[in-house]
Write an enzyme that holds these catalytic residues in place. Sequence first.
Site, PDB file in Angstrom:
ATOM      1  CE  LYS A  83      16.280  36.566  67.585  1.00 25.13           C
ATOM      2  NZ  LYS A  83      16.752  36.203  69.146  1.00 25.13           N
TER       3      LYS A  83
HETATM    4  O1  G3P Z   1      16.612  36.968  72.414  1.00 18.48           O
HETATM    5  C1  G3P Z   1      17.130  38.157  72.623  1.00 18.48           C
HETATM    6  C2  G3P Z   1      16.808  38.798  73.770  1.00 18.48           C
HETATM    7  O2  G3P Z   1      15.728  38.084  74.531  1.00 18.48           O
HETATM    8  C3  G3P Z   1      18.082  39.405  74.543  1.00 18.48           C
HETATM    9  O3  G3P Z   1      17.797  39.445  75.791  1.00 18.48           O
HETATM   10  O4  G3P Z   1      18.956  39.564  77.956  1.00 18.48           O
HETATM   11  O5  G3P Z   1      20.274  39.896  76.086  1.00 18.48           O
HETATM   12  O6  G3P Z   1      18.695  41.744  76.838  1.00 18.48           O
HETATM   13  P1  G3P Z   1      18.915  40.390  76.688  1.00 18.48           P
END
Ligand code: G3P
Length: 282
Positions: A108
């Site tokens: 990533k």
């Molecule tokens: O994998 C990264 C992404 O899904 C982050 O999600 O919950 O931090 O907005 P969030």
Amino acid sequence: MKPGRLKTKIFLDSGDPQETREALRLLRFLDGQTTNPSLISRNPETAGKKFTKAELLEFYKGVVQEISRLIPRGSVSIEVYADKGTSAQDMLKQGREMFSWIPNAHIKFPTTKEGLRAAHQAIQGGIRVNMTLVFSQQQAAAVYAATKGARRGDVFVSPFVGRLDERGENGMSLIENILKMYKTGDGHVEVLTASVRSVNHLLAAIHLRSSIVTCPLRILREWTEKGLETPSDDFAYCAETLKRIPYEEIDLRGDWPAFDISHPLTDIGLEQFSADWKSLYV
Ligand code: G3P
């Protein structure tokens, strides 16, 4: 068992191998897992601990190796450390090292100028990538252009739907727009719907034919309780009061540095990942 008509790959969004085990127990399948610095900082084994930089990387390596053994045929995303001063060369160096940790890694990189530069070079070197912190169609176009020539399966683009919803914009409409735009291209980038907040997001991603959707364990649990339901052909996603993001006509043949990739949520997200990672330092 994976429902027969389900083409979308289902990933777990977590930095904890115990959750991988639980997801496998609940679903009886798992197509992959995404991790990031914030998720690693929430791994229960980090509670009350401080690490040197080298120890923290060793910990991250151990976590993804355990996940990789649990889902050897899936993909496991590993995120490089980046803040606004991190150069493409630095990200690439980290990415090369991380890619050697497991056989099924996607690396990533943030969808910033330096992150795109790193991804552009990574792809030439045979490293699979997952471009994260995507909040706009222009960013998705830049990912497409920067990774041209890659094989399908080697490049994921991760738009964060929940974080858009939280500021009143319909995150799922961005997924719809990116999928529509990519139909004009060669299909080498797979859309990975991320930042999922509800089973409704998951169903909408499946209905739109997002290639992949990554969900926290609690959403996978809720989905299991609903019998792993899949959306019917006439499924209508209800975004309530969220504002639809308009579709932009974008020519994917442009050079990647020419796209306007700035987005405030990308900057905020980068700062948050950096702060969470550094909170684990001695
Ligand atoms: O994998 C990264 C992404 O899904 C982050 O999600 O919950 O931090 O907005 P969030």
